[in-house]
Design an enzyme around this catalytic site. Structure first.
Site, PDB file in Angstrom:
ATOM      1  N   ARG A   1       0.826  -1.226   0.000  1.00  0.00           N
ATOM      2  CA  ARG A   1       0.000   0.000   0.000  1.00  0.00           C
ATOM      3  C   ARG A   1       0.854   1.266   0.000  1.00  0.00           C
ATOM      4  O   ARG A   1       0.671   2.164  -0.825  1.00  0.00           O
ATOM      5  CB  ARG A   1      -0.903   0.009   1.247  1.00  0.00           C
ATOM      6  CG  ARG A   1      -2.136  -0.836   1.141  1.00  0.00           C
ATOM      7  CD  ARG A   1      -2.864  -0.873   2.475  1.00  0.00           C
ATOM      8  NE  ARG A   1      -2.068  -1.614   3.431  1.00  0.00           N
ATOM      9  CZ  ARG A   1      -2.289  -2.877   3.774  1.00  0.00           C
ATOM     10  NH1 ARG A   1      -3.316  -3.511   3.275  1.00  0.00           N
ATOM     11  NH2 ARG A   1      -1.508  -3.495   4.635  1.00  0.00           N
ATOM     12  N   ILE A   2       1.791   1.343   0.964  1.00  0.00           N
ATOM     13  CA  ILE A   2       2.559   2.592   1.108  1.00  0.00           C
ATOM     14  C   ILE A   2       3.570   2.741  -0.030  1.00  0.00           C
ATOM     15  O   ILE A   2       3.740   3.832  -0.582  1.00  0.00           O
ATOM     16  CB  ILE A   2       3.247   2.637   2.488  1.00  0.00           C
ATOM     17  CG1 ILE A   2       2.181   2.657   3.597  1.00  0.00           C
ATOM     18  CG2 ILE A   2       4.154   3.859   2.610  1.00  0.00           C
ATOM     19  CD1 ILE A   2       2.716   2.462   5.011  1.00  0.00           C
TER      20      ILE A   2
ATOM     21  N   ASP B   1       9.909  -6.380  -4.881  1.00  0.00           N
ATOM     22  CA  ASP B   1       8.904  -6.976  -3.982  1.00  0.00           C
ATOM     23  C   ASP B   1       8.650  -8.394  -4.472  1.00  0.00           C
ATOM     24  O   ASP B   1       8.266  -8.581  -5.638  1.00  0.00           O
ATOM     25  CB  ASP B   1       7.603  -6.148  -4.005  1.00  0.00           C
ATOM     26  CG  ASP B   1       6.637  -6.604  -2.909  1.00  0.00           C
ATOM     27  OD1 ASP B   1       6.438  -7.829  -2.745  1.00  0.00           O
ATOM     28  OD2 ASP B   1       6.084  -5.737  -2.222  1.00  0.00           O
TER      29      ASP B   1
ATOM     30  N   ASP C   1      12.411   7.967   9.830  1.00  0.00           N
ATOM     31  CA  ASP C   1      11.266   8.250  10.699  1.00  0.00           C
ATOM     32  C   ASP C   1      11.179   7.230  11.826  1.00  0.00           C
ATOM     33  O   ASP C   1      10.496   7.452  12.815  1.00  0.00           O
ATOM     34  CB  ASP C   1       9.968   8.222   9.870  1.00  0.00           C
ATOM     35  CG  ASP C   1       8.746   8.616  10.706  1.00  0.00           C
ATOM     36  OD1 ASP C   1       8.826   9.657  11.393  1.00  0.00           O
ATOM     37  OD2 ASP C   1       7.740   7.889  10.693  1.00  0.00           O
TER      38      ASP C   1
ATOM     39  N   GLU D   1      12.930   2.645  20.073  1.00  0.00           N
ATOM     40  CA  GLU D   1      12.150   3.888  20.147  1.00  0.00           C
ATOM     41  C   GLU D   1      11.590   4.067  21.549  1.00  0.00           C
ATOM     42  O   GLU D   1      10.988   3.131  22.069  1.00  0.00           O
ATOM     43  CB  GLU D   1      11.018   3.854  19.115  1.00  0.00           C
ATOM     44  CG  GLU D   1      11.550   3.835  17.683  1.00  0.00           C
ATOM     45  CD  GLU D   1      10.439   3.918  16.627  1.00  0.00           C
ATOM     46  OE1 GLU D   1       9.249   4.018  17.001  1.00  0.00           O
ATOM     47  OE2 GLU D   1      10.768   3.872  15.436  1.00  0.00           O
TER      48      GLU D   1
ATOM     49  N   HIS E   1       9.018   9.012  14.399  1.00  0.00           N
ATOM     50  CA  HIS E   1       7.950   8.074  14.024  1.00  0.00           C
ATOM     51  C   HIS E   1       6.609   8.817  13.876  1.00  0.00           C
ATOM     52  O   HIS E   1       5.615   8.466  14.515  1.00  0.00           O
ATOM     53  CB  HIS E   1       7.834   6.951  15.067  1.00  0.00           C
ATOM     54  CG  HIS E   1       7.185   5.707  14.531  1.00  0.00           C
ATOM     55  ND1 HIS E   1       7.537   4.450  14.931  1.00  0.00           N
ATOM     56  CD2 HIS E   1       6.194   5.531  13.621  1.00  0.00           C
ATOM     57  CE1 HIS E   1       6.797   3.549  14.304  1.00  0.00           C
ATOM     58  NE2 HIS E   1       5.961   4.190  13.495  1.00  0.00           N
ATOM     59  N   ILE E   2       6.643   9.837  13.014  1.00  0.00           N
ATOM     60  CA  ILE E   2       5.456  10.699  12.855  1.00  0.00           C
ATOM     61  C   ILE E   2       4.757  10.502  11.517  1.00  0.00           C
ATOM     62  O   ILE E   2       3.824  11.229  11.204  1.00  0.00           O
ATOM     63  CB  ILE E   2       5.816  12.198  12.987  1.00  0.00           C
ATOM     64  CG1 ILE E   2       6.956  12.573  12.030  1.00  0.00           C
ATOM     65  CG2 ILE E   2       6.158  12.541  14.428  1.00  0.00           C
ATOM     66  CD1 ILE E   2       7.163  14.070  11.866  1.00  0.00           C
TER      67      ILE E   2
ATOM     68  N   ALA F   1       2.574   8.631  10.359  1.00  0.00           N
ATOM     69  CA  ALA F   1       1.114   8.450  10.382  1.00  0.00           C
ATOM     70  C   ALA F   1       0.406   9.562  11.144  1.00  0.00           C
ATOM     71  O   ALA F   1      -0.823   9.568  11.231  1.00  0.00           O
ATOM     72  CB  ALA F   1       0.783   7.111  11.035  1.00  0.00           C
TER      73      ALA F   1
HETATM   74  P1  NAD Z   1       1.828  -3.848   2.895  1.00  0.00           P
HETATM   75  O1  NAD Z   1       1.647  -5.150   3.577  1.00  0.00           O
HETATM   76  O2  NAD Z   1       0.723  -3.303   2.073  1.00  0.00           O
HETATM   77  O3  NAD Z   1       3.135  -3.902   1.957  1.00  0.00           O
HETATM   78  C1  NAD Z   1       4.357  -4.422   2.358  1.00  0.00           C
HETATM   79  C2  NAD Z   1       5.009  -5.008   1.116  1.00  0.00           C
HETATM   80  O4  NAD Z   1       6.343  -5.384   1.436  1.00  0.00           O
HETATM   81  C3  NAD Z   1       4.297  -6.264   0.594  1.00  0.00           C
HETATM   82  O5  NAD Z   1       3.917  -6.092  -0.740  1.00  0.00           O
HETATM   83  C4  NAD Z   1       5.348  -7.351   0.753  1.00  0.00           C
HETATM   84  O6  NAD Z   1       5.308  -8.328  -0.279  1.00  0.00           O
HETATM   85  C5  NAD Z   1       6.631  -6.533   0.671  1.00  0.00           C
HETATM   86  N1  NAD Z   1       7.776  -7.248   1.188  1.00  0.00           N
HETATM   87  C6  NAD Z   1       7.846  -8.110   2.233  1.00  0.00           C
HETATM   88  N2  NAD Z   1       9.101  -8.598   2.343  1.00  0.00           N
HETATM   89  C7  NAD Z   1       9.826  -8.021   1.354  1.00  0.00           C
HETATM   90  C8  NAD Z   1      11.175  -8.121   0.939  1.00  0.00           C
HETATM   91  N3  NAD Z   1      12.024  -8.928   1.559  1.00  0.00           N
HETATM   92  N4  NAD Z   1      11.587  -7.382  -0.121  1.00  0.00           N
HETATM   93  C9  NAD Z   1      10.740  -6.557  -0.777  1.00  0.00           C
HETATM   94  N5  NAD Z   1       9.428  -6.440  -0.438  1.00  0.00           N
HETATM   95  C10 NAD Z   1       8.992  -7.150   0.612  1.00  0.00           C
HETATM   96  O7  NAD Z   1       2.254  -2.830   4.025  1.00  0.00           O
HETATM   97  P2  NAD Z   1       2.132  -1.234   3.976  1.00  0.00           P
HETATM   98  O8  NAD Z   1       0.780  -0.830   4.401  1.00  0.00           O
HETATM   99  O9  NAD Z   1       2.673  -0.734   2.691  1.00  0.00           O
HETATM  100  O10 NAD Z   1       3.106  -0.852   5.183  1.00  0.00           O
HETATM  101  C11 NAD Z   1       4.484  -1.201   5.149  1.00  0.00           C
HETATM  102  C12 NAD Z   1       5.062  -1.018   6.526  1.00  0.00           C
HETATM  103  O11 NAD Z   1       5.114   0.368   6.848  1.00  0.00           O
HETATM  104  C13 NAD Z   1       4.202  -1.609   7.660  1.00  0.00           C
HETATM  105  O12 NAD Z   1       4.440  -2.981   7.829  1.00  0.00           O
HETATM  106  C14 NAD Z   1       4.644  -0.822   8.846  1.00  0.00           C
HETATM  107  O13 NAD Z   1       5.717  -1.498   9.460  1.00  0.00           O
HETATM  108  C15 NAD Z   1       5.158   0.484   8.241  1.00  0.00           C
HETATM  109  N6  NAD Z   1       4.363   1.647   8.654  1.00  0.00           N
HETATM  110  C16 NAD Z   1       4.999   2.675   9.260  1.00  0.00           C
HETATM  111  C17 NAD Z   1       4.291   3.781   9.672  1.00  0.00           C
HETATM  112  C18 NAD Z   1       4.982   4.952  10.329  1.00  0.00           C
HETATM  113  O14 NAD Z   1       4.331   5.657  11.091  1.00  0.00           O
HETATM  114  N7  NAD Z   1       6.251   5.218  10.062  1.00  0.00           N
HETATM  115  C19 NAD Z   1       2.903   3.818   9.483  1.00  0.00           C
HETATM  116  C20 NAD Z   1       2.284   2.767   8.819  1.00  0.00           C
HETATM  117  C21 NAD Z   1       3.022   1.681   8.420  1.00  0.00           C
END
Ligand code: NAD
Length: 314
Positions: free
Chosen positions: A151-152, A171, A258, A263, A281-282, A284
């Site tokens: 997603r991100i 990915d 971030d 932490e 860690h901001i 979100a």
């Molecule tokens: P998501 O599950 O939609 O996507 C993660 C992707 O990473 C998946 O497509 C997966 O196949 C891929 N992946 C897994 N292992 C991999 C590897 N070895 N090499 C390459 N790709 C790989 O998750 P998302 O919603 O995009 O979020 C990603 C991460 O961001 C979350 O797990 C969370 O830890 C982090 N996050 C951080 C904040 C923040 O405040 N900084 C907020 C939300 C999420």
């Protein structure tokens, strides 16, 4: 016995509304006190956490009346989901409600690194007017490497594409013809090629046993000389000593972090580096994302207590 225990700072209209129908115990600092946390978890039907409360197997084992654990945010690495499932406890999260804000911060860090914005700000505040010193680079025409195209990663890539960047992707579950890849005009490549081609590397992998310390010395050695590294996923996926080393040697031009392996972090070498941007860690933390996250977690936790199926089960 409370209905819902909140163990971190989580506030909003949806929490207030929850308080009208349930006995909500709001303890924003409880995550820091193991004994008090264990005691409170033993006397509640539901708990709502962010990412600071470590919901371990031992903690869950003491949750005699616990029916549901709601995670306000994305990433379940602080919750032992398997242990919860074994005990018949539902775990819910809000996997998509803050993605856009995280992508925007990622782009913000990219721009801030490319144009040295924080360093230029600090320098100007002490009376200097150093223009050439802060000569930067354009994002336009450069290559962004998205490691973790979920997603991100996708939302970040869309924004990077809009800035005129070429998008390369690593990915394991994303094929070269995926609709999301086409939507950003991207190329799925082996990781080493992504690292070798990217001027900006954006880390968006979740923290799992297989991605812990994923960005280690070997991987950093594969990156392009002068590239920037941005991590808005989880600190534990980066070997911070290895990152510090490639920043010190100027192999990498800079980093935007971030998230950190611990932490809040202890003092580190990054604190003294002008080419590193640190945020607490901001990613979100925007009004809109928090509003969506808190509404979603409240809806799911209340739903489970009422016997409904959650919208976002783990
Ligand atoms: P998501 O599950 O939609 O996507 C993660 C992707 O990473 C998946 O497509 C997966 O196949 C891929 N992946 C897994 N292992 C991999 C590897 N070895 N090499 C390459 N790709 C790989 O998750 P998302 O919603 O995009 O979020 C990603 C991460 O961001 C979350 O797990 C969370 O830890 C982090 N996050 C951080 C904040 C923040 O405040 N900084 C907020 C939300 C999420």
């Amino acid at each position: 016995m409370s209905d819902i225990l909140i163990t971190e700072k989580i506030q909003g209209l949806a929490i207030d509304a929850l308080g009208q129908s349930y006995d909500v115990k709001y303890e924003p600092n409880l995550w820091q006190n193991d004994a008090a946390l264990r005691d409170a978890v033993g006397k509640t039907r539901a708990m709502i956490v962010r990412n600071q409360t470590q919901v371990t197997r031992a903690l869950i084992a003491g949750g005699n009346s616990l029916k549901v654990i709601g995670r306000a945010g994305a990433g379940l690495d602080n919750i032992d989901v398997a242990a919860a499932c074994e005990q018949g406890i539902v775990v819910t999260s809000t996997p998509e409600q803050n993605s856009l804000s995280v992508a925007e911060l990622t782009l913000g860090l990219m721009l801030a690194l490319a144009r040295h914005i924080p360093a230029a700000d600090r320098d100007t505040r002490v009376g200097n007017w150093s223009r050439q010193k802060f000569t930067g680079v354009e994002l336009y025409g450069s290559t962004v490497g998205i490691v973790g195209f979920g997603r991100i990663g996708f939302l970040t890539a869309m924004r990077a594409q809009a800035m005129g960047m070429r998008v390369v992707i690593s990915d394991p579950v994303v094929g070269p013809d995926a609709a999301t890849v086409n939507a950003v005009g991207g190329y799925v490549l082996p990781l080493e090629q992504v690292l070798g081609a990217a001027d900006f590397i954006c880390c968006h992998v979740p923290c799992t046993p297989s991605t812990r310390l994923f960005f280690n010395a070997d991987r950093f050695a594969q990156t392009k000389q002068g590239a920037y590294f941005i991590n808005t996923s989880r600190g534990e996926v980066v070997d911070e000593l290895a990152l510090a080393s490639v920043l010190k040697s100027k192999h990498l031009a800079g980093a935007g972090l971030d998230v950190r392996s611990t932490e809040p972090p202890t003092a580190s070498v990054f604190d003294q580096m002008d080419n590193v941007i640190l945020t607490p860690h901001i990613a979100a933390f925007t009004d809109q994302a928090q509003d969506r996250v808190i509404k979603a977690v409240c809806l799911d936790v209340a739903g489970v207590l009422e016997g409904k199926t959650p919208n976002y089960p783990a």
